[in-house]
Design a protein around this motif. Structure first.
Motif, PDB file in Angstrom:
ATOM      1  N   PHE A 411       0.898  -1.159   0.000  1.00 20.16           N
ATOM      2  CA  PHE A 411       0.000   0.000   0.000  1.00 20.16           C
ATOM      3  C   PHE A 411       0.930   1.201   0.000  1.00 20.16           C
ATOM      4  N   ILE A 412       0.949   1.935  -1.110  1.00 21.41           N
ATOM      5  CA  ILE A 412       1.931   2.999  -1.311  1.00 21.41           C
ATOM      6  C   ILE A 412       1.233   4.353  -1.376  1.00 21.41           C
ATOM      7  N   PHE A 413       1.720   5.304  -0.592  1.00 19.46           N
ATOM      8  CA  PHE A 413       1.197   6.664  -0.624  1.00 19.46           C
ATOM      9  C   PHE A 413       2.069   7.518  -1.527  1.00 19.46           C
ATOM     10  N   THR A 414       1.438   8.250  -2.414  1.00 17.34           N
ATOM     11  CA  THR A 414       2.179   9.061  -3.373  1.00 17.34           C
ATOM     12  C   THR A 414       1.333  10.265  -3.762  1.00 17.34           C
ATOM     13  N   LYS A 415       1.760  11.000  -4.766  1.00 17.54           N
ATOM     14  CA  LYS A 415       1.035  12.177  -5.241  1.00 17.54           C
ATOM     15  C   LYS A 415       0.666  11.987  -6.712  1.00 17.54           C
ATOM     16  N   ASP A 416      -0.450  12.604  -7.116  1.00 14.65           N
ATOM     17  CA  ASP A 416      -0.780  12.594  -8.534  1.00 14.65           C
ATOM     18  C   ASP A 416      -0.045  13.728  -9.238  1.00 14.65           C
ATOM     19  N   GLU A 417      -0.313  13.902 -10.536  1.00 11.10           N
ATOM     20  CA  GLU A 417       0.422  14.896 -11.315  1.00 11.10           C
ATOM     21  C   GLU A 417       0.151  16.323 -10.854  1.00 11.10           C
ATOM     22  N   ASN A 418      -0.920  16.502 -10.098  1.00 13.41           N
ATOM     23  CA  ASN A 418      -1.254  17.834  -9.584  1.00 13.41           C
ATOM     24  C   ASN A 418      -0.820  18.031  -8.138  1.00 13.41           C
ATOM     25  N   GLY A 419      -0.113  17.046  -7.615  1.00 16.06           N
ATOM     26  CA  GLY A 419       0.373  17.156  -6.244  1.00 16.06           C
ATOM     27  C   GLY A 419      -0.624  16.740  -5.193  1.00 16.06           C
ATOM     28  N   ASN A 420      -1.745  16.138  -5.583  1.00 13.90           N
ATOM     29  CA  ASN A 420      -2.751  15.686  -4.628  1.00 13.90           C
ATOM     30  C   ASN A 420      -2.404  14.313  -4.068  1.00 13.90           C
ATOM     31  N   GLN A 421      -2.734  14.105  -2.810  1.00 13.05           N
ATOM     32  CA  GLN A 421      -2.469  12.819  -2.166  1.00 13.05           C
ATOM     33  C   GLN A 421      -3.253  11.699  -2.850  1.00 13.05           C
ATOM     34  N   LYS A 422      -2.614  10.561  -3.078  1.00 14.23           N
ATOM     35  CA  LYS A 422      -3.275   9.386  -3.626  1.00 14.23           C
ATOM     36  C   LYS A 422      -2.622   8.142  -3.035  1.00 14.23           C
ATOM     37  N   ALA A 423      -3.142   6.995  -3.391  1.00 12.14           N
ATOM     38  CA  ALA A 423      -2.572   5.735  -2.897  1.00 12.14           C
ATOM     39  C   ALA A 423      -2.564   4.708  -4.012  1.00 12.14           C
ATOM     40  N   LEU A 424      -1.631   3.797  -3.926  1.00 13.18           N
ATOM     41  CA  LEU A 424      -1.565   2.640  -4.818  1.00 13.18           C
ATOM     42  C   LEU A 424      -1.716   1.401  -3.943  1.00 13.18           C
ATOM     43  N   MET A 425      -2.637   0.537  -4.298  1.00 15.26           N
ATOM     44  CA  MET A 425      -2.880  -0.663  -3.503  1.00 15.26           C
ATOM     45  C   MET A 425      -2.738  -1.904  -4.360  1.00 15.26           C
ATOM     46  N   ASP A 426      -1.886  -2.811  -3.920  1.00 15.40           N
ATOM     47  CA  ASP A 426      -1.790  -4.123  -4.561  1.00 15.40           C
ATOM     48  C   ASP A 426      -2.903  -4.989  -4.007  1.00 15.40           C
ATOM     49  N   PHE A 427      -3.750  -5.456  -4.908  1.00 16.41           N
ATOM     50  CA  PHE A 427      -4.903  -6.259  -4.496  1.00 16.41           C
ATOM     51  C   PHE A 427      -5.023  -7.440  -5.431  1.00 16.41           C
ATOM     52  N   GLN A 428      -4.802  -8.656  -4.877  1.00 13.04           N
ATOM     53  CA  GLN A 428      -4.879  -9.893  -5.643  1.00 13.04           C
ATOM     54  C   GLN A 428      -4.000  -9.831  -6.888  1.00 13.04           C
ATOM     55  N   GLY A 429      -2.767  -9.360  -6.682  1.00 12.49           N
ATOM     56  CA  GLY A 429      -1.766  -9.393  -7.740  1.00 12.49           C
ATOM     57  C   GLY A 429      -1.830  -8.264  -8.734  1.00 12.49           C
ATOM     58  N   VAL A 430      -2.729  -7.292  -8.539  1.00 15.69           N
ATOM     59  CA  VAL A 430      -2.854  -6.161  -9.456  1.00 15.69           C
ATOM     60  C   VAL A 430      -2.730  -4.876  -8.655  1.00 15.69           C
ATOM     61  N   ARG A 431      -2.070  -3.863  -9.218  1.00 12.96           N
ATOM     62  CA  ARG A 431      -1.919  -2.582  -8.533  1.00 12.96           C
ATOM     63  C   ARG A 431      -3.002  -1.621  -9.001  1.00 12.96           C
ATOM     64  N   TRP A 432      -3.727  -1.047  -8.017  1.00 14.59           N
ATOM     65  CA  TRP A 432      -4.846  -0.160  -8.309  1.00 14.59           C
ATOM     66  C   TRP A 432      -4.573   1.243  -7.788  1.00 14.59           C
ATOM     67  N   ASP A 433      -5.061   2.240  -8.523  1.00 15.48           N
ATOM     68  CA  ASP A 433      -4.965   3.640  -8.119  1.00 15.48           C
ATOM     69  C   ASP A 433      -6.123   4.007  -7.204  1.00 15.48           C
ATOM     70  N   GLY A 434      -5.816   4.713  -6.124  1.00 18.32           N
ATOM     71  CA  GLY A 434      -6.844   5.202  -5.230  1.00 18.32           C
ATOM     72  C   GLY A 434      -6.787   6.709  -5.093  1.00 18.32           C
ATOM     73  N   VAL A 435      -7.912   7.361  -5.238  1.00 17.02           N
ATOM     74  CA  VAL A 435      -7.974   8.815  -5.090  1.00 17.02           C
ATOM     75  C   VAL A 435      -8.562   9.141  -3.726  1.00 17.02           C
ATOM     76  N   ILE A 436      -8.040  10.180  -3.088  1.00 15.88           N
ATOM     77  CA  ILE A 436      -8.542  10.552  -1.780  1.00 15.88           C
ATOM     78  C   ILE A 436      -9.832  11.328  -1.948  1.00 15.88           C
ATOM     79  N   ILE A 437     -10.867  10.936  -1.223  1.00 15.10           N
ATOM     80  CA  ILE A 437     -12.170  11.574  -1.389  1.00 15.10           C
ATOM     81  C   ILE A 437     -12.588  12.352  -0.154  1.00 15.10           C
ATOM     82  N   GLU A 438     -11.897  12.139   0.980  1.00 19.02           N
ATOM     83  CA  GLU A 438     -12.181  12.942   2.179  1.00 19.02           C
ATOM     84  C   GLU A 438     -11.090  12.711   3.200  1.00 19.02           C
TER      85      GLU A 438
END
Length: 438
Positions: A411-438
């Motif tokens: 579970f990796i915390f990073t920033k998007d191209e606009n500098g907003n907080q986001k996360a990357l989650m490995d789930f069942q062998g695939v990496r998914w992008d997560g956007v912060i909603i609150e």
């Protein structure tokens, strides 16, 4: 902890240059031995780690075929065992058949990919803005799954499913984004059946399965009984890390719920590789598709330029899907890969001031809107899903966290191209992008 809630190149008109020096038959045999030996070593290691259970088939450019079933030996779950002739759920690989069907129908003048959804479902909201091509490429705006139905989807007729999809709200304007949608393909399955005067399952049998000789392929719900005789039951790991058989899958639907064997899928890939109209299926350098749900994974891959095929069908979902597919391609292309080995990740200390930056609620849109709430409690990041504790996020460094020290999933915390907080989650062998909603 492992969360288990759910997830043209124009025709390659190439010929081998006459000036190319051909390898001798013995050299080709040596190359094939090296490839199959490496793949077998890799798959055996993965199976020993209890990270694969299923059947693999590879075919090289010379037509040599290697097929083998890999079984976790000490699982103590008799239903997990499979052989090379077993029939597996294809899940979303049914979408590849749908794309091939639409290409065939368009070439026969029976349909146009530019046609609007309203041509087939006149009362569909904004159906005059959504094209068949939008549906094929996940650009319709429809969500991944039905949002307001809690029952067993396989109890619904195709007509009832279409009626429920009518009530779904678009998540974006048609044609402006690409977002995976099972609902869009449910509409395509119905369209293919209606245009051909039957069901999607009947169309596949008449136009692909029977002509190609795919004797062990069919539809669970809409095909004649008796064709499914060596079924590979799906399996998953429960919260106690025990392997269990899937008894019932609420994501099943009648349309598109197909099964096959690795050999039948090889026949299908051979068929579309020999018929030039299907070159439209090429994306990037390959024709490929993945499928999966709880307890099941499937993948087919054909590289037209280098002329090799890879197929695996698994009745177990705890596999490193993305690394596995990447490594199999690399092995087929003669590249070095790391043989799977036991993982032992180490935790480190991270200051509260850093951890506080990651607190929030993250929506993993393409993973079916999995929503993970991250809280800081007692100096640790903790994850919650639907209000229930899902597990500790253990820091490996300031931005990378893991659930299980024995797993590479992060579970990796990073920033998007606009500098907003986001996360990357490995789930069942695939990496998914997560956007912060609150």
């Amino acid at each position: 902890m492992k969360i288990r809630s759910i997830i043209i190149l124009t025709l390659i008109g190439l010929s081998i240059a006459c000036s190319k020096v051909k390898k001798s038959e013995s050299d080709q045999a040596d190359d094939q031995f090296k490839i199959t030996d490496t793949i077998d070593q890799y798959m055996n290691a993965l199976t020993d780690l209890q990270q694969f259970n299923g059947v693999l088939l590879i075919e090289d450019s010379s037509g040599n075929v290697f097929t083998k079933a890999y079984n976790i030996e000490d699982a103590n779950v008799p239903s997990l065992a499979v052989g090379i002739k077993y029939q597996f759920d294809l899940r979303s690989i049914a979408k590849l058949f749908a794309k091939a069907s639409l290409i065939k129908l368009e070439n026969e003048g029976k349909i146009s990919l530019d046609q609007k959804l309203a041509d087939f479902f006149p009362k569909f909201p904004r159906g005059d803005e959504i094209t068949i091509d939008h549906l094929m490429h996940h650009q319709s705006g429809l969500g991944r799954e039905l949002s307001h139905y809690e029952g067993f989807s396989a109890d619904l007729s195709p007509e009832e499913v279409v009626s429920l999809i009518h009530k779904e709200k678009l998540e974006f304007e048609p044609g402006t984004e690409s977002r995976y949608s099972n609902l869009g393909f449910q509409l395509l399955y119905k369209i293919i059946g209606d245009v051909s005067g039957g069901t999607y399952a009947y169309y596949l049998r008449k136009n692909f399965f029977d002509p190609i000789g795919m004797k062990y392929s069919g539809s669970h719900y809409l095909d004649p009984k008796g064709k499914l005789n060596k079924y590979a039951d799906g399996h998953f790991r429960d919260k106690n890390d025990n392997i269990q058989k899937v008894e019932k899958d609420n994501s099943d639907m009648q349309q598109g719920h197909t099964y096959s064997t690795v050999e039948d899928m090889r026949k299908f890939l051979d068929y579309i590789s020999e018929n030039k109209i299907y070159n439209e299926l090429i994306e990037g350098e390959s024709i490929s598709h993945a499928g999966g749900t709880k307890g099941k994974r499937a993948w087919v891959y054909y590289n037209p330029l280098k002329d090799y095929k890879i197929i695996f069908l698994a009745n177990y979902d705890d596999i490193p899907f993305s690394p596995l597919t990447r490594d199999l391609i690399n092995i087929m292309e003669g590249k070095q890969v790391e043989i799977p080995a036991e993982v032992n990740r180490k935790a480190t200390e991270v200051a509260d001031s850093v951890l506080k930056k990651y607190v929030g609620t993250y929506d993993f849109v393409d993973a079916g809107h999995i929503v993970i709430q991250v809280k800081l409690e007692g100096g640790k990041l903790k994850a919650y899903q639907k209000g229930n504790f899902a597990g500790d996020l253990i820091p490996e460094n300031d931005s990378t966290f893991f659930w299980d020290p024995k797993s590479k999933e992060s579970f990796i915390f990073t920033k998007d191209e606009n500098g907003n907080q986001k996360a990357l989650m490995d789930f069942q062998g695939v990496r998914w992008d997560g956007v912060i909603i609150e």
